[in-house]
Design an enzyme around this catalytic site. Structure first.
Site, PDB file in Angstrom:
ATOM      1  N   CYS A   1       0.846  -1.205   0.000  1.00 25.10           N
ATOM      2  CA  CYS A   1       0.000   0.000   0.000  1.00 25.10           C
ATOM      3  C   CYS A   1       0.873   1.244   0.000  1.00 25.10           C
ATOM      4  O   CYS A   1       1.987   1.231   0.531  1.00 25.10           O
ATOM      5  CB  CYS A   1      -0.902   0.048   1.230  1.00 25.10           C
ATOM      6  SG  CYS A   1      -2.118  -1.261   1.371  1.00 25.10           S
ATOM      7  N   ASP A   2       0.334   2.309  -0.568  1.00 21.11           N
ATOM      8  CA  ASP A   2       0.986   3.600  -0.436  1.00 21.11           C
ATOM      9  C   ASP A   2      -0.048   4.695  -0.606  1.00 21.11           C
ATOM     10  O   ASP A   2      -0.978   4.558  -1.404  1.00 21.11           O
ATOM     11  CB  ASP A   2       2.102   3.784  -1.459  1.00 21.11           C
ATOM     12  CG  ASP A   2       3.137   4.789  -0.979  1.00 21.11           C
ATOM     13  OD1 ASP A   2       2.891   5.995  -1.159  1.00 21.11           O
ATOM     14  OD2 ASP A   2       4.152   4.383  -0.398  1.00 21.11           O
ATOM     15  N   SER A   3       0.107   5.767   0.165  1.00 22.26           N
ATOM     16  CA  SER A   3      -0.881   6.843   0.175  1.00 22.26           C
ATOM     17  C   SER A   3      -0.278   8.176  -0.246  1.00 22.26           C
ATOM     18  O   SER A   3       0.877   8.481   0.064  1.00 22.26           O
ATOM     19  CB  SER A   3      -1.477   6.998   1.584  1.00 22.26           C
ATOM     20  OG  SER A   3      -2.082   5.814   2.028  1.00 22.26           O
TER      21      SER A   3
END
Length: 212
Positions: A83-85
Site C-alpha cells: 500500500c501507499d498513500s
C-alpha cells in the site's frame, strides 16, 4: 522482523500474510481486523517513481512495494499486501513532507479546504503469481488552524512521517473537520478494498483470520 506470525500460520494451516510496509498504522489496522501479518519492508525508493496523476502514483508505489517483497524467495506461497498513500490537492500528489518548513507551508495551504487521500493497494498471491490492484479515495475536510497551532503541531514531528502531513488518529485530529469515505483508507489501508482484491484472487478474508 518478528517471525511469530509466520510460525503461527504454518501451525494453523492459514495462508501466510505479508505486509510490504513499515507503517505501524497499517499493521495495527490489519491486527485489529483479526489478521496476524508478517512485516517485510520493501526498500523501494519512492522518490525515484513517478506517474501521470496522483491516483496513478499511489498505485505505482503500491505495486512497486508489493512486487519487491513478492519476489523474495522467503515469501513463496504467501499473500503479499503493498500500500501507499498520497494526498491529492490542486491536482498534485503530496506525500510525506521533506522538512518542517515544508510541513508548515503544506498545512497553511490545506487549512479550510478539502483534499482527497488516495491509497493504492496491491495484493500478490505468490502461490499462483496472480495479483490484483485498486485505489481507494477518501475526501478529507481540513479545519482552519492558526499559524501558532500549525507551528506547534509540526514541532511534534508527527507530520514528517505521514502522507499529506496529517493523521486521523494523531495530534492532527482536532484540525480535521470530517471525512467522506472510508476512515481506514486515510489511516493507510482500506479493509473493504482489501476484501474485494482478495476475493478476486479467490481468497476470503475469513480464511485469514487468526482464530486464537
Amino acid at each position: 522482523m518478528d517471525h511469530a506470525p509466520h510460525l503461527a500460520s504454518h501451525a494453523t494451516g492459514r495462508r501466510r500474510l505479508v505486509l510490504a510496509s513499515q507503517s505501524p498504522a497499517r499493521l495495527a489496522l490489519l491486527r485489529q481486523a483479526g489478521f496476524t501479518p508478517e512485516v517485510i519492508v520493501s526498500g523501494v525508493d519512492e522518490e525515484a517513481l513517478s506517474a501521470a496523476s496522483p491516483r496513478a502514483l499511489a498505485q505505482v508505489l503500491a505495486e512497486a512495494k508489493a512486487g519487491a517483497v513478492a519476489a523474495l524467495p522467503e515469501v513463496a506461497g504467501a499473500l503479499v499486501i503493498g500500500c501507499d498513500s498520497v494526498l491529492e490537492l490542486d491536482g498534485e500528489a503530496l506525500g510525506k513532507p521533506a522538512s518542517a518548513e515544508e510541513a508548515v507551508n503544506r498545512w497553511k495551504s490545506m487549512r479550510g479546504r478539502s483534499g482527497v487521500l488516495l491509497t493504492g493497494h496491491r495484493v500478490v498471491d505468490t502461490a499462483t503469481g496472480r495479483a490484483e490492484s485498486g485505489v481507494a479515495a477518501t475526501t478529507v475536510r481540513f479545519a482552519d488552524p492558526d499559524d501558532a497551532e500549525i507551528a506547534a503541531y509540526v514541532a511534534t514531528g508527527e507530520p514528517l512521517h505521514v502522507a499529506g502531513a496529517f493523521t486521523l488518529q494523531g495530534r492532527s485530529a482536532p484540525f480535521i473537520d470530517g471525512i467522506d469515505g472510508d476512515p481506514g483508507n486515510v489511516i493507510g489501508l482500506s479493509m473493504p478494498l482489501l476484501r474485494t482484491l482478495l476475493g478476486r484472487l479467490g481468497v476470503s478474508v475469513t480464511e485469514l483470520w487468526d482464530q486464537r
